[in-house]
Design a protein around this motif. Structure first.
Motif, PDB file in Angstrom:
ATOM      1  N   ILE A  55      13.709  -1.313  -1.599  1.00  0.00           N
ATOM      2  CA  ILE A  55      12.392  -0.769  -1.927  1.00  0.00           C
ATOM      3  C   ILE A  55      11.393  -1.896  -2.115  1.00  0.00           C
ATOM      4  CG2 ILE A  55      11.092   0.561  -3.636  1.00  0.00           C
ATOM      5  CD1 ILE A  55      13.827   2.035  -4.163  1.00  0.00           C
ATOM      6  N   THR A  56      11.766  -2.908  -2.890  1.00  0.00           N
ATOM      7  CA  THR A  56      10.844  -4.020  -3.108  1.00  0.00           C
ATOM      8  C   THR A  56      10.616  -4.800  -1.816  1.00  0.00           C
ATOM      9  OG1 THR A  56      12.644  -5.439  -3.904  1.00  0.00           O
ATOM     10  CG2 THR A  56      11.390  -4.251  -5.560  1.00  0.00           C
ATOM     11  N   GLU A  90       0.533  -6.171 -10.584  1.00  0.00           N
ATOM     12  CA  GLU A  90       1.610  -6.334 -11.559  1.00  0.00           C
ATOM     13  C   GLU A  90       2.961  -6.472 -10.859  1.00  0.00           C
ATOM     14  OE1 GLU A  90      -0.810  -4.107 -11.706  1.00  0.00           O
ATOM     15  OE2 GLU A  90      -1.647  -4.088 -13.733  1.00  0.00           O
ATOM     16  N   PHE A  91       3.181  -5.661  -9.823  1.00  0.00           N
ATOM     17  CA  PHE A  91       4.421  -5.734  -9.063  1.00  0.00           C
ATOM     18  C   PHE A  91       4.596  -7.111  -8.436  1.00  0.00           C
ATOM     19  CE2 PHE A  91       6.065  -5.575  -4.663  1.00  0.00           C
ATOM     20  CZ  PHE A  91       7.404  -5.371  -4.946  1.00  0.00           C
ATOM     21  N   LEU A  92       3.544  -7.603  -7.768  1.00  0.00           N
ATOM     22  CA  LEU A  92       3.644  -8.909  -7.118  1.00  0.00           C
ATOM     23  C   LEU A  92       3.836 -10.027  -8.140  1.00  0.00           C
ATOM     24  CD1 LEU A  92       0.961  -8.450  -4.308  1.00  0.00           C
ATOM     25  CD2 LEU A  92       3.470  -8.430  -4.079  1.00  0.00           C
ATOM     26  N   PHE A  93       3.188  -9.907  -9.293  1.00  0.00           N
ATOM     27  CA  PHE A  93       3.396 -10.896 -10.348  1.00  0.00           C
ATOM     28  C   PHE A  93       4.847 -10.867 -10.831  1.00  0.00           C
ATOM     29  CE2 PHE A  93       3.813 -11.775 -14.873  1.00  0.00           C
ATOM     30  CZ  PHE A  93       3.401 -13.096 -14.917  1.00  0.00           C
ATOM     31  N   LEU A  94       5.367  -9.678 -11.106  1.00  0.00           N
ATOM     32  CA  LEU A  94       6.756  -9.560 -11.569  1.00  0.00           C
ATOM     33  C   LEU A  94       7.735 -10.098 -10.541  1.00  0.00           C
ATOM     34  CD1 LEU A  94       6.649  -6.040 -13.244  1.00  0.00           C
ATOM     35  CD2 LEU A  94       6.981  -8.239 -14.392  1.00  0.00           C
ATOM     36  N   GLU A  95       7.483  -9.833  -9.267  1.00  0.00           N
ATOM     37  CA  GLU A  95       8.355 -10.348  -8.212  1.00  0.00           C
ATOM     38  C   GLU A  95       8.349 -11.874  -8.198  1.00  0.00           C
ATOM     39  OE1 GLU A  95      10.539  -8.982  -5.655  1.00  0.00           O
ATOM     40  OE2 GLU A  95      10.475  -7.659  -7.377  1.00  0.00           O
ATOM     41  N   GLN A  96       7.166 -12.450  -8.293  1.00  0.00           N
ATOM     42  CA  GLN A  96       7.078 -13.907  -8.273  1.00  0.00           C
ATOM     43  C   GLN A  96       7.680 -14.499  -9.545  1.00  0.00           C
ATOM     44  OE1 GLN A  96       3.113 -15.428  -7.898  1.00  0.00           O
ATOM     45  NE2 GLN A  96       3.811 -17.472  -7.397  1.00  0.00           N
ATOM     46  N   PHE A  97       7.358 -13.930 -10.690  1.00  0.00           N
ATOM     47  CA  PHE A  97       7.834 -14.461 -11.968  1.00  0.00           C
ATOM     48  C   PHE A  97       9.344 -14.316 -12.107  1.00  0.00           C
ATOM     49  CE2 PHE A  97       8.414 -14.283 -16.630  1.00  0.00           C
ATOM     50  CZ  PHE A  97       7.906 -15.531 -16.934  1.00  0.00           C
ATOM     51  N   SER A  98       9.895 -13.215 -11.616  1.00  0.00           N
ATOM     52  CA  SER A  98      11.343 -13.004 -11.748  1.00  0.00           C
ATOM     53  C   SER A  98      12.142 -13.992 -10.907  1.00  0.00           C
ATOM     54  CB  SER A  98      11.718 -11.569 -11.378  1.00  0.00           C
ATOM     55  OG  SER A  98      11.508 -11.339 -10.003  1.00  0.00           O
ATOM     56  N   ILE A 100       8.594   3.448  -6.439  1.00  0.00           N
ATOM     57  CA  ILE A 100       7.607   3.334  -5.361  1.00  0.00           C
ATOM     58  C   ILE A 100       6.206   3.607  -5.894  1.00  0.00           C
ATOM     59  CG2 ILE A 100       6.816   4.380  -3.199  1.00  0.00           C
ATOM     60  CD1 ILE A 100       9.842   4.827  -2.555  1.00  0.00           C
ATOM     61  N   ASP A 101       6.050   4.647  -6.704  1.00  0.00           N
ATOM     62  CA  ASP A 101       4.737   4.956  -7.279  1.00  0.00           C
ATOM     63  C   ASP A 101       4.216   3.792  -8.122  1.00  0.00           C
ATOM     64  OD1 ASP A 101       4.714   7.422  -6.048  1.00  0.00           O
ATOM     65  OD2 ASP A 101       5.283   8.536  -7.854  1.00  0.00           O
ATOM     66  N   PHE A 102       5.091   3.193  -8.941  1.00  0.00           N
ATOM     67  CA  PHE A 102       4.664   2.053  -9.749  1.00  0.00           C
ATOM     68  C   PHE A 102       4.189   0.916  -8.853  1.00  0.00           C
ATOM     69  CE2 PHE A 102       5.481  -2.139 -11.449  1.00  0.00           C
ATOM     70  CZ  PHE A 102       4.717  -2.115 -12.608  1.00  0.00           C
ATOM     71  N   ILE A 103       4.962   0.612  -7.838  1.00  0.00           N
ATOM     72  CA  ILE A 103       4.631  -0.500  -6.951  1.00  0.00           C
ATOM     73  C   ILE A 103       3.254  -0.295  -6.312  1.00  0.00           C
ATOM     74  CG2 ILE A 103       5.235  -1.579  -4.744  1.00  0.00           C
ATOM     75  CD1 ILE A 103       8.217  -1.169  -5.584  1.00  0.00           C
TER      76      ILE A 103
END
Length: 102
Positions: free
Chosen positions: A81-82, A24-32, A15-18
């Protein structure tokens, strides 16, 4: 560290990272979710999850966690969480310190 405490720490760190790295989180979500990732990820990165697998195994040994595929368990832990984070960033849900997700 007890299994429950360790899982709470893992979730809190996620949660803290997000929230501290929204872009970065939104990029990783889209890229994954892109088929492109299959072409770029040629090496095995499962070793990065080894500490989590070990934590899951400890929880299984202590009969705190159901015996099933560890990848399934990791997905079941991280997906809510995501999902909540994406709802929060879209303005559909207010996620703050008063709401306990753990």
């Amino acid at each position: 560290m007890p299994v429950k405490t360790a899982f709470e720490l893992v979730i809190r760190n996620q949660i803290d990272f997000i929230f501290n790295h929204k872009d970065e989180f939104l990029f990783l979500e889209q890229f994954s979710n892109s088929p492109l990732i299959q072409n770029l990820c040629l090496e095995d990165h499962s070793w990065r999850f080894q500490p989590l697998f070990e934590l899951l195994n400890r929880g299984k040994e202590q009969q705190l966690i159901k015996h099933c595929d560890p990848m399934l368990l990791l997905v079941l832990i991280s997906a809510p969480i995501t999902g909540l984070a994406k709802l929060h960033f879209n303005g559909e849900f207010e996620l703050n310190e008063k709401i306990s997700v753990i």
